[in-house]
Scaffold this motif. Structure first.
Motif, mmCIF file in Angstrom:
data_model
loop_
_atom_site.group_PDB
_atom_site.id
_atom_site.type_symbol
_atom_site.label_atom_id
_atom_site.label_comp_id
_atom_site.label_asym_id
_atom_site.label_seq_id
_atom_site.Cartn_x
_atom_site.Cartn_y
_atom_site.Cartn_z
ATOM 1 N N GLU A 95 49.557 -102.046 38.926
ATOM 2 C CA GLU A 95 49.561 -100.797 39.695
ATOM 3 C C GLU A 95 48.137 -100.287 39.886
ATOM 4 O O GLU A 95 47.898 -99.385 40.693
ATOM 5 C CB GLU A 95 50.464 -99.758 39.017
ATOM 6 C CG GLU A 95 49.783 -98.694 38.167
ATOM 7 C CD GLU A 95 49.357 -99.183 36.775
ATOM 8 O OE1 GLU A 95 49.404 -100.408 36.514
ATOM 9 O OE2 GLU A 95 48.964 -98.328 35.951
ATOM 10 N N THR A 99 45.342 -100.169 46.708
ATOM 11 C CA THR A 99 46.605 -99.812 47.385
ATOM 12 C C THR A 99 47.761 -99.575 46.409
ATOM 13 O O THR A 99 48.860 -99.235 46.828
ATOM 14 C CB THR A 99 47.075 -100.803 48.499
ATOM 15 O OG1 THR A 99 47.526 -102.009 47.897
ATOM 16 C CG2 THR A 99 45.988 -101.080 49.510
ATOM 17 N N ALA A 101 49.648 -101.429 44.224
ATOM 18 C CA ALA A 101 50.764 -102.329 43.906
ATOM 19 C C ALA A 101 50.306 -103.778 44.041
ATOM 20 O O ALA A 101 49.179 -104.047 44.471
ATOM 21 C CB ALA A 101 51.951 -102.055 44.820
ATOM 22 N N LYS A 103 51.453 -105.975 46.104
ATOM 23 C CA LYS A 103 51.612 -106.524 47.465
ATOM 24 C C LYS A 103 50.289 -106.997 48.075
ATOM 25 O O LYS A 103 50.262 -107.947 48.854
ATOM 26 C CB LYS A 103 52.243 -105.481 48.392
ATOM 27 C CG LYS A 103 53.668 -105.095 48.022
ATOM 28 C CD LYS A 103 54.666 -106.180 48.383
ATOM 29 C CE LYS A 103 56.091 -105.760 48.055
ATOM 30 N NZ LYS A 103 57.033 -106.900 48.066
ATOM 31 N N THR A 126 58.376 -103.676 56.816
ATOM 32 C CA THR A 126 58.245 -102.936 55.565
ATOM 33 C C THR A 126 59.469 -102.059 55.356
ATOM 34 O O THR A 126 60.119 -101.644 56.313
ATOM 35 C CB THR A 126 56.939 -102.111 55.536
ATOM 36 O OG1 THR A 126 56.655 -101.721 54.197
ATOM 37 C CG2 THR A 126 57.038 -100.857 56.416
ATOM 38 N N GLN A 130 55.163 -99.943 51.304
ATOM 39 C CA GLN A 130 54.098 -100.484 50.449
ATOM 40 C C GLN A 130 53.506 -101.764 51.029
ATOM 41 O O GLN A 130 52.290 -101.919 51.078
ATOM 42 C CB GLN A 130 54.621 -100.762 49.031
ATOM 43 C CG GLN A 130 54.923 -99.511 48.239
ATOM 44 C CD GLN A 130 53.768 -98.526 48.246
ATOM 45 O OE1 GLN A 130 53.762 -97.571 49.004
ATOM 46 N NE2 GLN A 130 52.786 -98.749 47.406
ATOM 47 N N ASN A 161 53.639 -92.834 53.852
ATOM 48 C CA ASN A 161 53.187 -94.206 54.064
ATOM 49 C C ASN A 161 53.013 -94.529 55.545
ATOM 50 O O ASN A 161 52.148 -95.329 55.912
ATOM 51 C CB ASN A 161 54.141 -95.206 53.410
ATOM 52 C CG ASN A 161 53.750 -95.480 51.960
ATOM 53 O OD1 ASN A 161 52.613 -95.195 51.559
ATOM 54 N ND2 ASN A 161 54.665 -96.008 51.184
ATOM 55 N N GLY A 319 61.722 -100.063 47.737
ATOM 56 C CA GLY A 319 61.113 -101.389 47.641
ATOM 57 C C GLY A 319 62.067 -102.463 47.136
ATOM 58 O O GLY A 319 61.791 -103.645 47.255
ATOM 59 N N ALA A 364 55.847 -96.699 39.695
ATOM 60 C CA ALA A 364 56.693 -96.707 40.886
ATOM 61 C C ALA A 364 58.148 -96.849 40.435
ATOM 62 O O ALA A 364 58.419 -97.275 39.305
ATOM 63 C CB ALA A 364 56.304 -97.866 41.796
ATOM 64 N N GLY A 393 53.576 -101.413 40.305
ATOM 65 C CA GLY A 393 53.180 -100.417 41.298
ATOM 66 C C GLY A 393 53.118 -99.030 40.698
ATOM 67 O O GLY A 393 53.814 -98.726 39.730
ATOM 68 N N LYS A 397 53.831 -92.608 45.372
ATOM 69 C CA LYS A 397 54.660 -92.652 46.584
ATOM 70 C C LYS A 397 56.069 -92.130 46.324
ATOM 71 O O LYS A 397 56.778 -91.751 47.262
ATOM 72 C CB LYS A 397 54.728 -94.084 47.119
ATOM 73 C CG LYS A 397 55.552 -95.005 46.214
ATOM 74 C CD LYS A 397 55.614 -96.427 46.714
ATOM 75 C CE LYS A 397 56.321 -97.343 45.727
ATOM 76 N NZ LYS A 397 57.762 -97.131 45.576
#
Lengths: 410, 263
Positions: A95, A99, A101, A103, A126, A130, A161, A319, A364, A393, A397
């Motif tokens: 995390e 950004t 995370a 990903k 998406t 994320q 986002n 997610g 997250a 993450g 968010k």
């Protein structure tokens, strides 16, 4: 970091998948429209050449270090360990990546592949946003136009986002077909790709889709497991006894599991989103509550009815809200090499709050599922059991969703 | 002999081009779809494609996506699609029927049971949009055993290197997707398609039928010049979605037929 290409594996290794047609046992493959086949074959060719090219990995590693901030720390979660009184728990802190995370790992890798293919435009799908944000980020970095397909409902729910993606220069296309969620965003991205094959690369956000995506995304994400392995070796001088990760499509879990596949002493535990419970019709647990099927270019497990119609996934975590799972997980599930469990929305919500207070880390909602399972099992394990959880993450968010669930007005 | 082979022999002898019409099974409901289907041969359809409804049709544009969802909402499933064909065959035993759709509902039915049921109900061919030759082993031998043609798709992205791969195991006719895009969206470039089809024809004796993006009688006439037949789908399905009955559809099909005759 070890390049996947530089490692030799014995013939009976679980590291040999997929086969040359992209199959992991009966799963995976390339179930796409004929228009896409030449392009898919080109992605595969370019990726396999890149995989063997030290210069490719040099660029990837350099950016992973200086742009993403890798390696991410392996953190001994002392408070959690003492609180539960069982296994010794470590968090892999993905995390802390740029950004927020994991990903970004596969976005960076894939945009380097797209560049080698000479494709000038990037598209992505998406759900929560994320992967869209991570894609928009690397597109800004490489100055490439970026279009992100997002279910119209998710556009409403994930306004921050959407704004981030726009700040980064991406175009966000709300998808209103089907049920207006992640699976429909993926359908629409595939449709758009079919119509724009000549100049466009589809940057898929998980270990799913047609071959070579599950393999390619796994290889970029396996930096997580490889670092973990090295870091734990340094900290404890041995392998972990168990590794735990949440699963939607399965990219962070596959990245963590992969370097340990051939170490039978390491328990691999994937945590699916159980929503209101896998016995209800509101969950996103494809392995625990789905059946074999074909969608989005791959054979795997999907949520569907008896007629083969795909059903809606549900999870508190956007997610994880996907009705399928990467084919390599389906294979590891059938082989019983990895165990797949599920936790409910409510358990994840509790875990979210507990982790925030115990360790001072707001996770997250996705890794909150993994943590909920850690809370369930770690206390009963011996003190010398080394457990690693992927904290894939950060939770900024999710504060709006969580506040809403807790009845707090922001 | 498979009805698809028979019709193309007849068409060749008569110097005609095939009019292939597409409708979605169960759209807008089972009764409406049956009525429209039953009237199609009389209005000039030489071959009929029936869409197998699927929630996630990734190669289809808005018109056919909506048709599938309308059908599913009205209770369509694979059993009812097969019943629809069976019902049609009690009145018509010559017009070929091709089922078109995606692999997942077929997999859910079971490839073996599905191909057997298709043969029993009077289906002549299958078009599985998301099943490239690379993945066809799962169903190709079963289709063959049951006398069903597995109809392959060619696209503007199919180069001569890939062509043999696609032709290997192809039967009935070849379906040329005239645009890089989804069904019912843009219009094709007739010259480019014509050139590509001529090139393909040097490698195969199978008839080549053009689909995707043919909407009007003019489109039909233009494509009829360069191929062995044309497919009209989205244009019909849009009308059905707007509430057209079988008489309206028959008139539309008749106009396409006349344009194709003039070609």
């Amino acid at each position: 970091m070890t390049d996947p290409a530089q490692t030799q594996h014995p013939a009976n290794s679980l590291h040999t998948g997929p086969d040359e047609k992209g199959h992991f046992g009966p799963y995976g493959g390339r179930y796409v429209a004929e228009t896409l086949m030449p392009l898919i074959l080109e992605v595969e060719k370019t990726w396999h050449a890149a995989k063997e090219d030290p210069a490719f990995w040099e660029e990837f590693k350099d950016l992973a270090k200086h742009y993403i901030g890798r390696p991410s720390p392996l953190y001994f979660a002392k408070a959690t360990t003492e609180h539960l009184g069982g296994a010794k728990i470590y968090f892999k802190r993905d995390e802390l990546n740029h950004t927020g995370a994991h990903k970004i790992n596969h976005c960076l890798g894939q945009i380097l592949v797209a560049r080698r293919m000479g494709k000038g435009r990037i598209i992505a799908e998406t759900g929560a946003g994320q992967h869209g944000v991570a894609t928009a980020t690397v597109c800004a970095l490489f100055d490439m136009p970026c279009t992100v397909f997002m279910g119209a409902e998710d556009v409403q729910r994930q306004a921050p986002n959407v704004f981030r993606m726009k700040l980064l220069g991406a175009e966000v296309v709300p998808v209103t077909s089907g049920s207006s969620t992640l699976k429909d965003a993926m359908n629409e991205a595939l449709r758009h790709w079919v119509a724009n094959v000549h100049d466009t690369y589809y940057l898929i956000g998980t270990v799913a889709g047609p071959h070579p995506y599950p393999e390619m995304v796994r290889d970029f994400q396996s930096v997580i497991g490889q670092e973990t392995r090295d870091q734990l070796q340094e900290a404890e001088g041995r392998l972990p006894d168990s590794v735990v990760a949440c699963i939607g499509g399965g990219s962070n879990a596959m990245g963590l599991f992969y370097p340990f596949l051939d170490d039978p002493s390491v328990r691999l535990i994937g945590v699916e989103a159980g929503g209101h419970g896998v016995e209800t019709d509101k969950h996103a647990a494809s392995l625990n509550g789905g059946t074999e099927g074909i969608l989005h270019g791959m054979k795997s497990y999907f949520l569907q009815n008896e007629d083969g119609q795909i059903t809606e996934a549900h999870s508190i975590s956007a997610g994880l809200d996907y009705p399928g799972i990467g084919p390599e997980h389906a294979w590891l599930h059938d082989l019983k090499r990895a165990e797949y469990v599920s936790v409910t929305d409510e358990e994840a919500l509790d875990a979210f709050q507990k982790l925030s207070k115990l360790e001072g880390i707001i996770p997250a909602l996705e890794p909150s599922h993994a943590f909920a399972h850690v809370l369930k099992i770690a206390g009963d394990l011996p003190k010398d059991h080394l457990m690693i959880m992927n904290l894939c993450g950060r939770g900024d968010k999710d504060i709006f969703t969580v506040a809403d669930k807790l009845g707090v007005e922001l | 002999m498979n009805r698809i082979n028979t019709i193309f022999e007849t068409l060749k002898a008569e110097g005609r081009k095939a009019l292939v019409t597409f409708i979605m099974a169960g759209d807008t409901d089972a009764g409406t779809a049956q009525e429209i289907l039953d009237a199609l041969p009389g209005s000039g359809a030489d071959i009929i494609e029936i869409g197998m409804p699927f929630t996630d049709p990734m190669a289809d544009g808005p018109a056919i996506q909506a048709a599938g969802l309308r059908a599913l909402d009205s209770g369509a499933d694979m059993h009812k699609t097969l019943e629809m064909v069976q019902q049609f065959r009690t009145k018509n035993n010559t017009t070929p029927i091709v089922l078109m759709g995606y692999m997942n509902p077929v997999l859910a039915f079971g490839p073996e049971a599905f191909t057997k049921a298709c043969a029993e109900c009077g289906v002549d061919g299958l078009i599985l949009v998301d099943l490239p030759p690379e993945e066809a082993d799962e169903i190709a031998p079963l289709a063959q055993q049951n006398g069903l043609h597995l109809i392959r798709l060619l696209t503007p992205t199919t180069d001569m290197q890939r062509l043999p791969n696609i032709l290997n195991g192809a039967g009935g006719f070849l379906y040329y997707v005239s645009i890089t895009g989804v069904t019912g969206t843009k219009s094709a470039n007739v010259d480019e398609v014509g050139k590509h089809i001529a090139e393909i024809k040097t490698q195969t004796d199978l008839p080549v039928v053009v689909g995707f993006g043919i909407k009007t009688p003019d489109d039909a006439a233009a494509m009829g010049e360069i191929a062995d037949g044309i497919v009209v789908g989205s244009a019909l399905v849009e009308q059905i979605g707007a509430g057209a009955n079988s008489a309206v559809i028959s008139t539309q099909v008749q106009a396409l037929k006349d344009a194709l005759k003039a070609a």
